[in-house]
Design a protein around this motif. Structure first.
Motif, PDB file in Angstrom:
ATOM      1  N   ASN A 345       0.831  -1.193   0.090  1.00 25.48           N
ATOM      2  CA  ASN A 345      -0.025   0.108   0.040  1.00 25.48           C
ATOM      3  C   ASN A 345       1.015   1.296  -0.136  1.00 25.48           C
ATOM      4  O   ASN A 345       2.095   1.108   0.289  1.00 25.48           O
ATOM      5  CB  ASN A 345      -0.815   0.033   1.331  1.00 25.48           C
ATOM      6  CG  ASN A 345      -0.358  -0.216   2.465  1.00 25.48           C
ATOM      7  OD1 ASN A 345       0.241   1.144   3.100  1.00 25.48           O
ATOM      8  ND2 ASN A 345       0.126  -0.956   3.255  1.00 25.48           N
ATOM      9  N   GLY A 346       0.480   2.395  -0.207  1.00 28.49           N
ATOM     10  CA  GLY A 346       1.052   3.563  -0.371  1.00 28.49           C
ATOM     11  C   GLY A 346       0.531   4.642   1.025  1.00 28.49           C
ATOM     12  O   GLY A 346       1.501   5.658   0.868  1.00 28.49           O
ATOM     13  N   ARG A 347       0.579   3.914   2.022  1.00 28.40           N
ATOM     14  CA  ARG A 347       0.391   4.623   3.303  1.00 28.40           C
ATOM     15  C   ARG A 347       1.697   4.560   4.211  1.00 28.40           C
ATOM     16  O   ARG A 347       1.635   5.263   5.381  1.00 28.40           O
ATOM     17  CB  ARG A 347      -0.948   4.000   4.031  1.00 28.40           C
ATOM     18  CG  ARG A 347      -2.056   4.437   3.319  1.00 28.40           C
ATOM     19  CD  ARG A 347      -3.147   3.899   4.203  1.00 28.40           C
ATOM     20  NE  ARG A 347      -4.699   4.301   3.666  1.00 28.40           N
ATOM     21  CZ  ARG A 347      -5.611   4.241   4.058  1.00 28.40           C
ATOM     22  NH1 ARG A 347      -5.750   4.540   5.577  1.00 28.40           N
ATOM     23  NH2 ARG A 347      -6.807   4.591   3.456  1.00 28.40           N
ATOM     24  N   ILE A 450      -7.016  -0.180  10.336  1.00 29.72           N
ATOM     25  CA  ILE A 450      -6.401   0.552   9.148  1.00 29.72           C
ATOM     26  C   ILE A 450      -6.580   2.061   9.417  1.00 29.72           C
ATOM     27  O   ILE A 450      -5.504   2.789   9.301  1.00 29.72           O
ATOM     28  CB  ILE A 450      -6.704   0.076   7.798  1.00 29.72           C
ATOM     29  CG1 ILE A 450      -6.297  -1.331   7.443  1.00 29.72           C
ATOM     30  CG2 ILE A 450      -6.227   1.121   6.616  1.00 29.72           C
ATOM     31  CD1 ILE A 450      -7.065  -1.717   6.213  1.00 29.72           C
ATOM     32  N   ALA A 451      -7.613   2.323   9.864  1.00 33.38           N
ATOM     33  CA  ALA A 451      -7.992   3.866  10.232  1.00 33.38           C
ATOM     34  C   ALA A 451      -6.952   4.306  11.405  1.00 33.38           C
ATOM     35  O   ALA A 451      -6.671   5.468  11.531  1.00 33.38           O
ATOM     36  CB  ALA A 451      -9.372   3.970  10.553  1.00 33.38           C
ATOM     37  N   TYR A 488      -9.891  -0.957   2.136  1.00 34.48           N
ATOM     38  CA  TYR A 488      -9.741   0.218   3.110  1.00 34.48           C
ATOM     39  C   TYR A 488      -8.587   0.822   2.838  1.00 34.48           C
ATOM     40  O   TYR A 488      -8.301   2.208   3.275  1.00 34.48           O
ATOM     41  CB  TYR A 488      -9.963  -0.175   4.656  1.00 34.48           C
ATOM     42  CG  TYR A 488     -11.459  -0.368   4.670  1.00 34.48           C
ATOM     43  CD1 TYR A 488     -12.390   0.367   4.592  1.00 34.48           C
ATOM     44  CD2 TYR A 488     -11.750  -1.800   4.812  1.00 34.48           C
ATOM     45  CE1 TYR A 488     -13.749   0.380   4.826  1.00 34.48           C
ATOM     46  CE2 TYR A 488     -13.279  -2.245   4.849  1.00 34.48           C
ATOM     47  CZ  TYR A 488     -14.264  -1.090   5.118  1.00 34.48           C
ATOM     48  OH  TYR A 488     -15.551  -1.602   4.939  1.00 34.48           O
ATOM     49  N   LEU A 489      -7.371   0.250   2.461  1.00 35.16           N
ATOM     50  CA  LEU A 489      -5.928   0.942   2.356  1.00 35.16           C
ATOM     51  C   LEU A 489      -5.905   1.607   1.163  1.00 35.16           C
ATOM     52  O   LEU A 489      -5.431   2.808   1.094  1.00 35.16           O
ATOM     53  CB  LEU A 489      -5.014  -0.352   2.127  1.00 35.16           C
ATOM     54  CG  LEU A 489      -4.508  -1.043   3.331  1.00 35.16           C
ATOM     55  CD1 LEU A 489      -3.815  -2.484   3.014  1.00 35.16           C
ATOM     56  CD2 LEU A 489      -3.563  -0.084   4.255  1.00 35.16           C
ATOM     57  N   ASN A 490      -6.978   1.306   0.210  1.00 36.72           N
ATOM     58  CA  ASN A 490      -7.087   2.104  -1.055  1.00 36.72           C
ATOM     59  C   ASN A 490      -8.161   3.349  -0.941  1.00 36.72           C
ATOM     60  O   ASN A 490      -8.656   3.813  -2.100  1.00 36.72           O
ATOM     61  CB  ASN A 490      -7.344   1.358  -2.325  1.00 36.72           C
ATOM     62  CG  ASN A 490      -6.026   0.270  -2.624  1.00 36.72           C
ATOM     63  OD1 ASN A 490      -4.909   0.859  -2.220  1.00 36.72           O
ATOM     64  ND2 ASN A 490      -6.105  -0.773  -2.827  1.00 36.72           N
ATOM     65  N   ALA A 491      -8.953   3.204  -0.112  1.00 41.32           N
ATOM     66  CA  ALA A 491     -10.257   4.034   0.308  1.00 41.32           C
ATOM     67  C   ALA A 491      -9.823   5.596   0.421  1.00 41.32           C
ATOM     68  O   ALA A 491      -8.696   5.899   0.635  1.00 41.32           O
ATOM     69  CB  ALA A 491     -10.941   3.811   1.334  1.00 41.32           C
TER      70      ALA A 491
END
Length: 491
Positions: A345-347, A450-451, A488-491
């Motif tokens: 993911n990009g987070r 994730i949040a 949710y990672l891409n939300a």
């Protein structure tokens, strides 16, 4: 095949009728009987096949193989055996012309690590130019065929049929995960093993086995009975020498043709890691073996995966695979589905999905991530319903002690109340947690994790791994931790 050929090498108490009749097929489920079939009446956990003998005869079975002297009617042969479950395994091997005798067979048993080791062995065999077939928890696959696995080790008839299909497709090596249920139920009787591996034995399956010692005795049968019964001439076993139950297997007296290789960090091991560097990217291992030294860079992380690598090296090295081939195969394996599987993911958050559903597996994964986590460790986990209840609070304690945030949720509740399962987890969580959240809805629990995560944090979603379903009551619903995490990672 004639009945007399089908029952060769079976412990028969009595026969009645014509043993020269032709057998057109075998069934242990009366609904699958066709004219000319032999029906094997097996006593199972939930039902007794002897109750369906009349139904099998009505559908055209010309032979009944059973444990009791049931009346079967004129024109139907009856074979009374001491153990119809064992008989099913052996006659299935006979019916399919002993398929495992024509291929090299690796059997892997233990509580944890079986699937990862099977993927490692498969990768090396492919690197060696072989054509492996895999029978395991994730799938049964060979050549271009891949079948979802309803259980780790198939029923004996289905297993022998699968082995026969693999043989006919040109498979050279079979890598098989062997469950304690399969060993206890003689499903692998008639399988001719070349190499067997013992990973470890920890708390699991006590809903089936009476206690840990009975669980171990089932596992030990692979080494004390099924390997010695194999017709293969060059056999070997790889045993985890750091495990207390591995040490109990070690003294087994075997014929001079069987090679034992012990692996572990213990000084008495034949295959041992002399240097281990573990990071979020994977492991770097220096390994000493009887065949020389190995330096391996593996994308599999943590000390427990060092054991899995050693197990594969010990087994494959004993089987005569060159070390360079072993090195290339292991380094080429980038991940195992649902086993510390990374969700990119990009987070700037590391998210892993893992099948850890036993106390020891959860502890191992959390300790690995704890060592390489710079930020916080957030764990989402639950426990399955209709399974061993004694491990629930233990898993809760490990999650609470080793995580910064423990999010308790549902797993596969099956016919149990998810809230009741969580209630039984919580006595292990509340005294030890730095922070915990209870969220019975698994998707919401993953969303919350994730949040909550910040850059540098690590999220572990444990318990279901590769599974793409959730069992609620008797209903099987589509649910994949990896898909939900990506959502949710891409939300």
């Amino acid at each position: 095949m004639k009945l007399i050929e089908l029952i060769k090498n079976i412990e028969v108490k009595e026969t009645q009728g014509d043993t020269s009749i032709n057998i057109e097929g075998i069934a242990y489920d009366s609904s699958k009987v066709q004219p000319g079939f032999a029906f094997v009446a097996v006593r199972g956990e939930h039902t007794d096949g002897h109750k369906f003998i009349a139904d099998a005869v009505r559908k055209g079975a010309n032979t009944i193989i059973c444990e009791d002297a049931f009346e079967v009617g004129p024109g139907v042969a009856r074979v009374i055996v001491k153990d119809s479950r064992l008989a099913l395994a052996l006659i299935s091997s006979n019916y399919f012309n002993d398929p495992s005798a024509k291929m090299r067979v690796f059997g892997i048993t233990g509580t944890n690590g079986k699937t990862t080791i099977s993927y490692l062995v498969e990768a090396v065999l492919k690197e060696a130019g072989r054509m492996p077939g895999i029978i395991g928890t994730i799938s049964w696959r060979y050549d271009d065929v891949s079948l979802p696995a309803p259980n780790t080790t198939p029923m004996s008839f289905d297993l022998q049929m699968l082995l026969a299909r693999m043989r006919d497709a040109g498979v050279t090596d079979v890598v098989m995960e062997v469950s304690s249920h399969a060993l206890d139920q003689d499903r692998v009787a008639g399988v001719h093993f070349d190499s067997v591996i013992f990973t470890n034995l920890t708390h699991d399956h006590l809903d089936y086995h009476k206690d840990v010692e009975e669980y171990f005795r089932a596992k030990q049968r692979l080494f004390s009975e099924f390997l010695p019964d194999s017709v293969k001439t060059k056999k070997n076993m790889a045993i985890n020498f750091d495990d207390e139950y591995g040490k109990k297997i070690a003294p087994l007296k075997l014929d001079n043709q069987t090679v034992k290789a012990f692996y572990g960090f213990d000084n008495g091991a034949d295959v041992t890691v002399t240097k281990l560097h573990s990071s979020i990217e994977g492991n770097k291992l220096d390994i000493q073996t009887p065949w020389g030294r190995l330096n391996i860079e593996s994308s599999l992380r943590g000390r427990f995966n060092a054991f899995n690598v050693m197990a594969a090296v010990a087994s494959l090295g004993s089987a005569g695979i060159p070390l360079e081939t072993i090195k290339r195969g292991i380094e080429g394996l980038k991940n195992v589905p649902g086993r510390l599987e990374d969700i990119p993911n990009g987070r700037g958050v590391h998210v892993f999905v893992d099948y850890a559903h036993t106390p020891d597996a959860l502890k191992n994964v959390l300790e690995t991530l704890r060592e390489v986590t710079n930020g916080r460790l957030i764990t989402v986990f639950g426990c399955g319903g209709d399974r061993d209840k004694t491990k629930r609070a233990i898993m809760g304690e490990f999650a609470a002690r080793l995580s910064d945030v423990a999010i308790v949720t549902s797993d596969n509740p099956r016919t149990e109340d998810a809230a009741k399962i969580i209630e039984e987890i919580m006595p292990g969580v509340t005294p030890h947690a730095k922070e915990f959240i209870v969220e019975p809805d698994r998707e919401k629990a993953i969303r919350n994790a994730i949040a909550k995560a910040k850059k540098g944090d690590v999220i572990l979603i444990a318990g279901k791994g590769h599974e793409n379903y959730q069992i609620v009551g008797k209903e099987v619903r589509h649910f994949d931790d990896r898909e939900v995490a990506r959502k949710y990672l891409n939300a």
